[in-house]
Enzyme design. Structure first.
Site, PDB file in Angstrom:
ATOM      1  CG  ASP A 257      16.526  -6.878   3.262  1.00 50.78           C
ATOM      2  OD1 ASP A 257      16.482  -8.088   3.529  1.00 50.78           O
ATOM      3  OD2 ASP A 257      15.601  -6.266   2.695  1.00 50.78           O
TER       4      ASP A 257
ATOM      5  N   GLY B 135      11.462  -0.240   7.787  1.00 47.16           N
ATOM      6  CA  GLY B 135      12.573  -0.286   6.840  1.00 47.16           C
ATOM      7  C   GLY B 135      12.563   0.917   5.915  1.00 47.16           C
TER       8      GLY B 135
ATOM      9  N   GLY C  19       0.814  -1.219   0.000  1.00 43.33           N
ATOM     10  CA  GLY C  19       0.000   0.000   0.000  1.00 43.33           C
ATOM     11  C   GLY C  19       0.840   1.258   0.000  1.00 43.33           C
TER      12      GLY C  19
ATOM     13  NE  ARG D  91      13.024  -5.217  -1.862  1.00 42.39           N
ATOM     14  CZ  ARG D  91      12.182  -5.818  -2.710  1.00 42.39           C
ATOM     15  NH1 ARG D  91      11.644  -6.973  -2.410  1.00 42.39           N
ATOM     16  NH2 ARG D  91      11.868  -5.240  -3.846  1.00 42.39           N
TER      17      ARG D  91
ATOM     18  NE  ARG E 144      23.374 -34.989  -4.195  1.00 48.89           N
ATOM     19  CZ  ARG E 144      22.387 -35.577  -3.551  1.00 48.89           C
ATOM     20  NH1 ARG E 144      22.017 -35.147  -2.360  1.00 48.89           N
ATOM     21  NH2 ARG E 144      21.766 -36.596  -4.083  1.00 48.89           N
TER      22      ARG E 144
ATOM     23  CB  THR F  43      15.610  -4.081   7.043  1.00 45.09           C
ATOM     24  OG1 THR F  43      15.732  -5.052   6.002  1.00 45.09           O
ATOM     25  CG2 THR F  43      16.835  -3.205   7.011  1.00 45.09           C
TER      26      THR F  43
ATOM     27  CG  LEU G  26      12.514 -21.182   7.317  1.00 44.61           C
ATOM     28  CD1 LEU G  26      13.299 -22.343   6.743  1.00 44.61           C
ATOM     29  CD2 LEU G  26      11.728 -21.614   8.552  1.00 44.61           C
TER      30      LEU G  26
HETATM   31  O1  F6P Z   1      13.028  -6.622   3.310  1.00 41.34           O
HETATM   32  C1  F6P Z   1      12.970  -7.812   4.030  1.00 41.34           C
HETATM   33  C2  F6P Z   1      12.611  -8.955   3.125  1.00 41.34           C
HETATM   34  O2  F6P Z   1      12.607 -10.149   3.900  1.00 41.34           O
HETATM   35  C3  F6P Z   1      13.495  -9.117   1.895  1.00 41.34           C
HETATM   36  O3  F6P Z   1      14.741  -9.687   2.193  1.00 41.34           O
HETATM   37  C4  F6P Z   1      12.604  -9.941   1.011  1.00 41.34           C
HETATM   38  O4  F6P Z   1      12.900  -9.743  -0.355  1.00 41.34           O
HETATM   39  C5  F6P Z   1      11.241  -9.382   1.316  1.00 41.34           C
HETATM   40  O5  F6P Z   1      11.312  -8.792   2.596  1.00 41.34           O
HETATM   41  C6  F6P Z   1      10.142 -10.417   1.302  1.00 41.34           C
HETATM   42  O6  F6P Z   1       8.942  -9.769   1.504  1.00 41.34           O
HETATM   43  P1  F6P Z   1       7.564 -10.542   1.744  1.00 41.34           P
HETATM   44  O7  F6P Z   1       7.481 -10.847   3.213  1.00 41.34           O
HETATM   45  O8  F6P Z   1       6.538  -9.544   1.321  1.00 41.34           O
HETATM   46  O9  F6P Z   1       7.570 -11.786   0.909  1.00 41.34           O
END
Ligand code: F6P
Length: 363
Positions: free
Chosen positions: A143, A118, A81, A187, A178, A141, A288
């Site tokens: 990330d 974030g 949103g 992201r 393997r 975040t 996870l």
């Molecule tokens: O920004 C945090 C994050 O977990 C990213 O690493 C990932 O791309 C995204 O959010 C996933 O978002 P959603 O929970 O909407 O699938």
């Protein structure tokens, strides 16, 4: 007769994807407010909680007892949103979302807002700040891509989880000789891949900052076979992409929704199988990485962020974001941090160290 002095009322909300440590910040905010004589109001589901008065509640220390170690957020969160581009149904009829939020903020008698989120949520917060809401941001975040802070809480927990997963994959990779490919989140920033890859002893780490060439990765893995290590671990950030190629998406961006990244791990796995002739398997760690209890590092960081946010509200230092500038927790102007992301620089010591150790980045 002197007027009765009303308690200062401070709102707190969580926005964007969840990250371990959100509850630790909420707890710190609630307890710091309580001890400063402020009333703390928990606002549900990000800014949506300001659309109607019944979507928020008073929080006291009793409400946050025991949540320090819990993942998720007791307030709920949203990562979809755009409040500056939508009309919402309200009990007073349809209203422009952002006007309604500003209006309700004042009607509900808030004196300040703490927004935990974030890059997307902080950018929205910055716009509300320009519309007259005095607020302080708290960067969150997994990330770790927010500008102006060395760390966001949630990142350390995600890296610890991914490292544990890589450790587990090592033994099965070795047993079957393997190549195991692990796709991690992040992201458009390679921080999780880089840190978990180094901590887990990966042989190749593919990050968005360095477009990769699978042939070069395969060459490095063949070298390992030559000296006797007949298995390999490859960590791939979800935002990594091949030289001359493009991002792998699960879902395109649409109004109010960012693109969902994913699938590059499976592509790398398939390409490595083809080029090396070896058996390969891939695994996606996915959400996870966002679950479970925060590490002690993230609990401490989140607690310091929450305490500092209340201090800034108290001092009237609004339009700011708390940040970690080791060893201190400092404040930054929101205008200096929003609209950009922090990616792995090419002179990163960790990146250079990994390269010196022979880790392939596919370049
Ligand atoms: O920004 C945090 C994050 O977990 C990213 O690493 C990932 O791309 C995204 O959010 C996933 O978002 P959603 O929970 O909407 O699938």
């Amino acid at each position: 007769m002197s007027p009765i002095k009303r308690l200062k009322r401070v709102g707190v909300l969580t926005g964007g994807g969840d990250a371990p440590g959100l509850n630790a910040v909420i707890r710190a905010v609630v307890k710091s407010c309580w001890n400063s004589g402020f009333e703390c109001i928990g606002i549900e589901d990000s800014f949506d909680g300001l659309l109607e008065p019944d979507r928020s509640r008073v929080l006291t220390p009793r409400d946050v007892t025991g949540i320090l170690r819990l993942g998720g957020t007791i307030l709920g969160t949203l990562n979809t949103g755009d409040p500056f581009d939508s009309l919402v149904p309200t009990s007073d009829g349809p209203k422009p979302y952002s006007d309604r939020v500003v209006d309700m903020y004042h009607k509900m008698g808030f004196d300040g807002l703490i927004v935990i989120g974030g890059d997307g949520t902080l950018a929205i917060a910055h716009q509300f700040c320009d519309r007259g809401i005095p607020l302080v941001g708290v960067p969150k975040t997994i990330d770790n891509d927010i500008v102006g802070t060395t760390n966001c809480f949630g990142f350390d927990t995600a890296v610890a989880f991914a490292t544990d997963a890589i450790d587990r994959l090592h033994t099965t990779a070795e047993a079957h000789r393997r190549i195991m490919v692990v796709e991690v989140m992040g992201r458009h920033a390679g921080w999780i891949a880089l840190y978990a890859g180094v901590a887990g002893g990966a042989d190749a780490i593919l990050i968005p900052e360095i477009p990769f060439d699978v042939a070069l990765v395969a060459e490095r893995l063949r070298d390992r076979d030559r000296w006797g290590a007949r298995f390999s671990i490859v960590v791939v950030a979800e935002g990594a992409y091949p030289r001359g190629g493009s991002l792998s998406l699960i879902e395109e961006a649409s109004p109010g929704h960012v693109a969902r990244l994913g699938g590059v791990g499976a592509q790398v796995c398939e390409a490595l199988a083809r080029v090396t002739g070896k058996e390969t398997r891939s695994v996606v760690l996915g959400h996870l990485q966002r679950g479970g209890a925060p590490t002690s590092f993230d609990r401490v960081l989140a607690t310091r962020f929450g305490g500092k946010a209340v201090e800034l509200i108290k001092r009237g230092e609004v339009g700011t974001m708390v940040a970690f500038d080791p060893p201190d927790i400092v404040s930054r102007r929101l205008s200096d941090v929003v609209g950009r992301i922090k990616t792995v620089p090419m002179d990163s010591d960790l990146l250079l160290t990994a390269k010196a150790l022979g880790v392939s980045f596919g370049d």
